[in-house]
Design an enzyme around this catalytic site. Structure first.
Site, mmCIF file in Angstrom:
data_model
loop_
_atom_site.group_PDB
_atom_site.id
_atom_site.type_symbol
_atom_site.label_atom_id
_atom_site.label_comp_id
_atom_site.label_asym_id
_atom_site.label_seq_id
_atom_site.Cartn_x
_atom_site.Cartn_y
_atom_site.Cartn_z
ATOM 1 C CG HIS A 99 -3.746 -1.064 -2.013
ATOM 2 N ND1 HIS A 99 -4.333 0.193 -2.007
ATOM 3 C CD2 HIS A 99 -3.492 -1.357 -0.711
ATOM 4 C CE1 HIS A 99 -4.387 0.638 -0.764
ATOM 5 N NE2 HIS A 99 -3.894 -0.282 0.047
ATOM 6 C CB SER A 123 -0.947 0.007 1.199
ATOM 7 O OG SER A 123 -0.212 -0.090 2.401
ATOM 8 C CE LYS A 153 -7.350 -0.121 1.046
ATOM 9 N NZ LYS A 153 -7.640 1.024 1.898
HETATM 10 C C1 LIG Z 1 -3.066 -3.520 2.465
HETATM 11 C C2 LIG Z 1 -4.251 -3.072 3.252
HETATM 12 N N1 LIG Z 1 -4.962 -3.985 3.916
HETATM 13 C C3 LIG Z 1 -6.057 -3.639 4.611
HETATM 14 C C4 LIG Z 1 -6.481 -2.345 4.684
HETATM 15 C C5 LIG Z 1 -7.683 -2.001 5.489
HETATM 16 O O1 LIG Z 1 -8.797 -1.906 4.674
HETATM 17 P P1 LIG Z 1 -10.074 -1.086 5.180
HETATM 18 O O2 LIG Z 1 -9.801 0.348 4.894
HETATM 19 O O3 LIG Z 1 -11.198 -1.658 4.423
HETATM 20 O O4 LIG Z 1 -10.158 -1.329 6.648
HETATM 21 C C6 LIG Z 1 -5.778 -1.347 4.007
HETATM 22 C C7 LIG Z 1 -6.240 0.049 4.069
HETATM 23 O O5 LIG Z 1 -5.571 0.996 3.995
HETATM 24 C C8 LIG Z 1 -4.627 -1.714 3.270
HETATM 25 O O6 LIG Z 1 -3.913 -0.808 2.624
#
Ligand SMILES: Cc1ncc(COP(=O)(O)O)c(C=O)c1O
Length: 394
Positions: free
Chosen positions: A209, A181, A241
């Site tokens: 992502h 991310s 996302k």
């Molecule tokens: C790699 C990754 N996993 C999980 C999440 C968490 O997702 P959510 O925003 O739906 O809680 C994010 C959010 O930034 C992320 O970048």
């Protein structure tokens, strides 16, 4: 030191280190533009809504209709009163889209990682976690009873050594993001799969992502590498996302999903998402399937960014993803660039500790398939020249 004094000291420390964050409001009026409370108009170039679906009229209509017909809240956890028919329908659709046997929805992607990792990591197991994994993976590891071993980012040699060292553990789980991310890097899944096979390990891949971004039709990292699904691969994802909605999910074998239904505490003990969020996710997924050209447009906009940065001499360690980390390595400098662009009407997120290690500050540009073409190109040129002016060289 009493608690109030400690909090005060921490706030001062953040200020001193250029790490203060605030929650000033921005109201979006379309997928890529918003205004502040003082009326300052901003072009948002750091959205996670990669396909602009949260403003899609059919997504909004689906959520509105659902709310109109059945109210807003879901009234309870899934196992009490919270299983709306759309929850089962969305799970079937997600499982199908991710080529998995079954899926389970959580309230967020964060909770999906917590709920999965804490439930499957038993005492006697070993989890191998990439050093750049997201906070939700790190926290899930902390909640599990397994031993956690960190390997250097995408370092398959080190991972192999560690797998060998712990080959007699009860079970082995390799955990990684599909697209990282904060770096935009892609995990080398074929190599991971080879290691998993050789050492009888499972792979947990957080595709937050990659959905809507990787692969010809946006199915994610498996499609990107043209790999077949396997019972060894557990996929985590989020609807927050590229689907422009809310809610996390885990895809895996029927046995895994049934086990999580019984044993995953964030699933068992939290009120289910509002049905309107389920309706929005379901509709967004249908649109992603029926309009794959959005994924192509996203890739094309990524290419534009690459070309502009290459021509401008801006370095970006990114691959073919929607994320461009423009790393300055300096917190104060990063904030200067952020503020300069903000004044010019461009909102480019400044990422600092603890989202990345201290001294690895960066601006995180992301791509959306719905950017107006000219505005996107002009913003990229503006970003490049602002970085050069502020930094001197980059
Ligand atoms: C790699 C990754 N996993 C999980 C999440 C968490 O997702 P959510 O925003 O739906 O809680 C994010 C959010 O930034 C992320 O970048």
């Amino acid at each position: 030191m009493d608690a109030e004094k400690y909090w005060h000291r921490e706030i001062e420390q953040c200020q001193h280190m250029c790490l203060t964050r605030n929650t000033s409001a921005i109201k979006f009026f379309d997928a890529t533009h918003g205004t502040t409370e003082t009326g300052h108009k901003l072009f948002m170039v750091c959205t996670n809504d990669y396909l602009g679906l949260r403003f899609h009229p059919e997504v909004i209509e689906a959520a509105q209709k659902c709310m109109h017909d059945g109210g807003f809240g879901s009234s309870g956890a899934r196992l009490t009163t919270g299983t709306h028919p759309l929850a089962n329908q969305l799970e079937q659709n997600l499982a199908c889209f991710k080529c998995s046997e079954a899926a389970l929805i959580f309230n967020t992607g964060y909770m999906a990682n917590l709920g999965l990792i804490s439930a499957i990591g038993r005492s006697g197991d070993v989890i191998f976690s990439d050093e750049k994994n997201h906070a939700s993976i790190i926290d899930g590891c902390k909640l599990s009873k397994a031993k956690v071993v960190i390997y250097a980012h995408r370092d398959m040699g080190q991972l192999k050594e560690l797998l060998n060292k712990y080959r007699y553990a009860q079970s082995r789980f390799i955990i990684t993001e599909g697209v990282f991310s904060m770096d935009g890097t892609i995990t080398p899944l074929p190599n991971l799969a080879g290691l998993a096979e050789a050492f009888d390990a499972h792979i947990i891949i957080d595709d937050a992502h990659s959905l809507g971004v990787l692969g010809k039709d946006g199915h994610g990292i498996l499609e990107h590498f043209r790999m077949q699904p396997s019972p060894r691969i557990i996929q985590v994802g989020t609807c927050s996302k590229a689907l422009g909605s809310l809610g996390g999910f885990v895809c895996g074998t029927k046995t895994l999903i049934q086990y999580l239904r019984q044993c995953s505490r964030p699933f068992l003990c939290s009120t289910m998402l509002p049905p309107a969020a389920l309706a929005a996710s379901l509709k967004a997924l249908q649109i992603l399937r029926s309009e794959p050209e959005r994924v192509r447009r996203l890739k094309w906009f990524s290419e534009t960014a690459k070309n502009v940065f290459l021509e401008s001499g801006i370095s970006f360690p990114s691959e073919s993803t929607a994320i461009f980390p423009l790393v300055t390595g300096d917190e104060a400098l990063t904030m200067k660039i952020f503020e300069s662009l903000y004044q010019r009407g461009i909102y480019l997120a400044a990422i600092r500790y603890p989202s990345v290690p201290f001294g690895h500050a960066r601006l995180r540009l992301s791509v959306c398939s719905e950017y107006p073409e000219d505005e996107w190109r002009n913003a990229l040129l503006d970003i490049a020249s602002t970085i050069k002016t502020v930094v001197g060289h980059f």
